[in-house]
Design a protein around this motif. Structure first.
Motif, mmCIF file in Angstrom:
data_model
loop_
_atom_site.group_PDB
_atom_site.id
_atom_site.type_symbol
_atom_site.label_atom_id
_atom_site.label_comp_id
_atom_site.label_asym_id
_atom_site.label_seq_id
_atom_site.Cartn_x
_atom_site.Cartn_y
_atom_site.Cartn_z
ATOM 1 N N ALA A 38 0.768 -1.302 -0.074
ATOM 2 C CA ALA A 38 0.220 -0.096 -0.045
ATOM 3 C C ALA A 38 0.570 1.228 0.022
ATOM 4 O O ALA A 38 0.224 2.213 -0.473
ATOM 5 N N ARG A 39 2.185 1.197 0.243
ATOM 6 C CA ARG A 39 3.067 2.588 0.282
ATOM 7 C C ARG A 39 4.188 2.335 -0.557
ATOM 8 O O ARG A 39 4.687 3.435 -1.036
ATOM 9 N N VAL A 40 4.425 1.316 -1.315
ATOM 10 C CA VAL A 40 5.633 1.104 -2.155
ATOM 11 C C VAL A 40 5.411 2.041 -3.370
ATOM 12 O O VAL A 40 4.221 2.301 -3.938
ATOM 13 N N PRO A 41 6.331 2.768 -3.563
ATOM 14 C CA PRO A 41 6.310 3.918 -4.812
ATOM 15 C C PRO A 41 5.815 3.118 -5.995
ATOM 16 O O PRO A 41 6.136 1.814 -6.321
ATOM 17 N N ILE A 42 4.854 3.625 -6.684
ATOM 18 C CA ILE A 42 4.355 3.181 -7.780
ATOM 19 C C ILE A 42 4.196 3.844 -9.203
ATOM 20 O O ILE A 42 3.876 5.107 -9.000
ATOM 21 N N GLU A 43 4.871 3.429 -10.334
ATOM 22 C CA GLU A 43 4.554 4.141 -11.590
ATOM 23 C C GLU A 43 3.802 3.070 -12.438
ATOM 24 O O GLU A 43 2.813 3.387 -12.946
ATOM 25 N N GLU A 44 4.393 1.836 -12.631
ATOM 26 C CA GLU A 44 3.711 0.883 -13.597
ATOM 27 C C GLU A 44 3.246 -0.327 -12.609
ATOM 28 O O GLU A 44 2.539 -0.996 -13.062
ATOM 29 N N GLY A 45 3.676 -0.414 -11.299
ATOM 30 C CA GLY A 45 3.020 -1.384 -10.525
ATOM 31 C C GLY A 45 3.958 -2.578 -10.350
ATOM 32 O O GLY A 45 3.743 -3.237 -9.695
ATOM 33 N N THR A 46 5.247 -2.616 -11.227
ATOM 34 C CA THR A 46 6.137 -3.582 -11.237
ATOM 35 C C THR A 46 6.549 -3.988 -9.822
ATOM 36 O O THR A 46 6.866 -5.000 -9.282
#
Length: 116
Positions: A38-46
């Motif tokens: 829920a906190r992980v940096p996300i750009e593409e979701g990889t």
């Protein structure tokens, strides 16, 4: 005079306790993984999708990891900018904040194993 007979099944009790602890560790690791995702940096979701919870039942240790080459930098570099709700220390913060819940999850599974 009354008599009572008690049979101690120590090996079975220890085996059950160990199984409960392993089950508790697995549930606790999954709980941490859910919070970290829920906190992980996300750009593409990889990076988010690469998260895994694992348990070594022999040593009774659990691990939560993210398997991308940039995972460590995203976790450690506090100068990086992230979308709202996403942050560096995406794994460390849940581990610290959820320590009490993790202990409760494991304890509940050990207690459950002792009842059955």
């Amino acid at each position: 005079m009354s008599r009572a007979r008690l049979t101690w099944n120590g090996d079975a009790a220890l085996r059950g306790t160990r199984e409960g602890a392993a089950r508790g560790l697995r549930l606790a690791a999954e709980h941490i993984l859910e919070n970290a995702r829920a906190r992980v940096p996300i750009e593409e979701g990889t990076l988010e999708r690469s998260g895994v919870a694992s348990v070594d039942e022999q040593t009774l240790t659990a691990a939560v990891s993210f398997d991308q080459p940039y995972a460590v930098r995203q976790h450690e570099d506090m100068s990086l900018r992230h979308d709202a709700g996403r942050t560096a220390k995406y794994l460390e913060a849940p581990m610290t904040e959820q320590a009490g819940t993790v202990a409760e999850i494991i304890a509940a599974q050990v207690r459950r194993s002792l009842r059955g």
